[in-house]
Design a protein around this motif. Sequence first.
Motif, PDB file in Angstrom:
ATOM      1  N   ILE A 102       3.263   6.305  -4.564  1.00 14.34           N
ATOM      2  CA  ILE A 102       2.478   5.820  -3.418  1.00 14.34           C
ATOM      3  C   ILE A 102       2.531   6.838  -2.270  1.00 14.34           C
ATOM      4  N   THR A 105       0.378   9.999  -3.471  1.00 12.41           N
ATOM      5  CA  THR A 105      -1.057   9.731  -3.619  1.00 12.41           C
ATOM      6  C   THR A 105      -1.681   9.435  -2.255  1.00 12.41           C
ATOM      7  N   SER A 106      -0.938   8.775  -1.381  1.00 10.19           N
ATOM      8  CA  SER A 106      -1.465   8.532  -0.049  1.00 10.19           C
ATOM      9  C   SER A 106      -1.687   9.866   0.674  1.00 10.19           C
TER      10      SER A 106
ATOM     11  N   SER B 106      -3.807   5.774  -0.914  1.00 11.68           N
ATOM     12  CA  SER B 106      -2.989   5.769  -2.120  1.00 11.68           C
ATOM     13  C   SER B 106      -3.858   5.401  -3.329  1.00 11.68           C
TER      14      SER B 106
END
Lengths: 135, 135
Positions: A102, A105-106, B106
Motif C-alpha cells: 500500500i 503503490t500509493s 494505492s
Amino acid sequence: LIDEIIKKSKDVFSILLSQLNSEDKSPKEIVRFLSEFILNELKEDEENAYYINFFLTINFQKTYRSNDTGHLEIENLLNIIKKGQKEGEFKDNVEPWEILTIFFTSLEGLTNGKIKYKNEYKLPSSQALLNIFLK
Amino acid sequence: LIDEIIKKSKDVFSILLSQLNSEDKSPKEIVRFLSEFILNELKEDEENAYYINFFLTINFQKTYRSNDTGHLEIENLLNIIKKGQKEGEFKDNVEPWEILTIFFTSLEGLTNGKIKYKNEYKLPSSQALLNIFLK
C-alpha cells in the motif's frame, strides 16, 4: 534524460539502503524517512516524479509478484515493519507485505498524478503516509 | 476494446455512486464496499485492471488537483470520511482528502502492477486497504 533518471534512481537507492541498515533508527523513524524523502523530492521539483516513478517500479513493484520475497531490501523492509508491529507502534491487523504494498503503490500513484498534473497536483503530507500504518 | 473499457467504467461508476448515497450504510461499510468491489474485480480477471485504471484516473485522480473539490462524488466521499472520523471509527490524525488520496493512488498503483505482472502480481486484501484508515 534517461541517463540522468537512472543515475538519480541509483543515488536514491544508495541513500535509502543506508537508512534501512541504520541500527539506531526505530521502524517508525525509518518509514518516516522514506515517506519524507520521497514526498519532498516530489514537492521540490515536479521533474523528480519521473525518476521516482522509475525507482519505485524497478525496485519495489516487481518484487511484489506472488510470494517472491527473495530480494534483500524488501526482506529488510519487511523485517523493519515486523519489528514495528512487535514493538506496538505499527498496526498489526495488516500484514507487513500489505503495508509495504500500500505504501509503495500509493507513492507510485502519487508520482503518476504529479507527472500528469504537475504543480496543480496536491500531495498528502509525509506524516499522513506514515500515520495510516501506525496504531 | 476502448468502447468496452468506457462502458464498464461507466457501469461501475453507477454502482459506486448508488453506494455512496445509501443512507443506511456506515462510513466503514461504504469504504469496505469500495475496497472489496475494486479488489475483487482485479482478482477475478486481470483484464479488469484496464478499465479500473481508466475509471480511477478519470473519476478521482483528476479531482485531487490543488484544492479542487467541486466534484459531487468526491464531496460525498469526503463527507463520508469526515462522518467516520467524527464517529470515532476512522483515524483522525490524517485529513479526509489525504485518506481518499492514499486510497485511490494505492488502487491505481495496484492496477498498474496487475497490468504489468498479470496473475503473478499479489494484491493486498480488501480488509487491509480498509484497516489502515481505521483507528
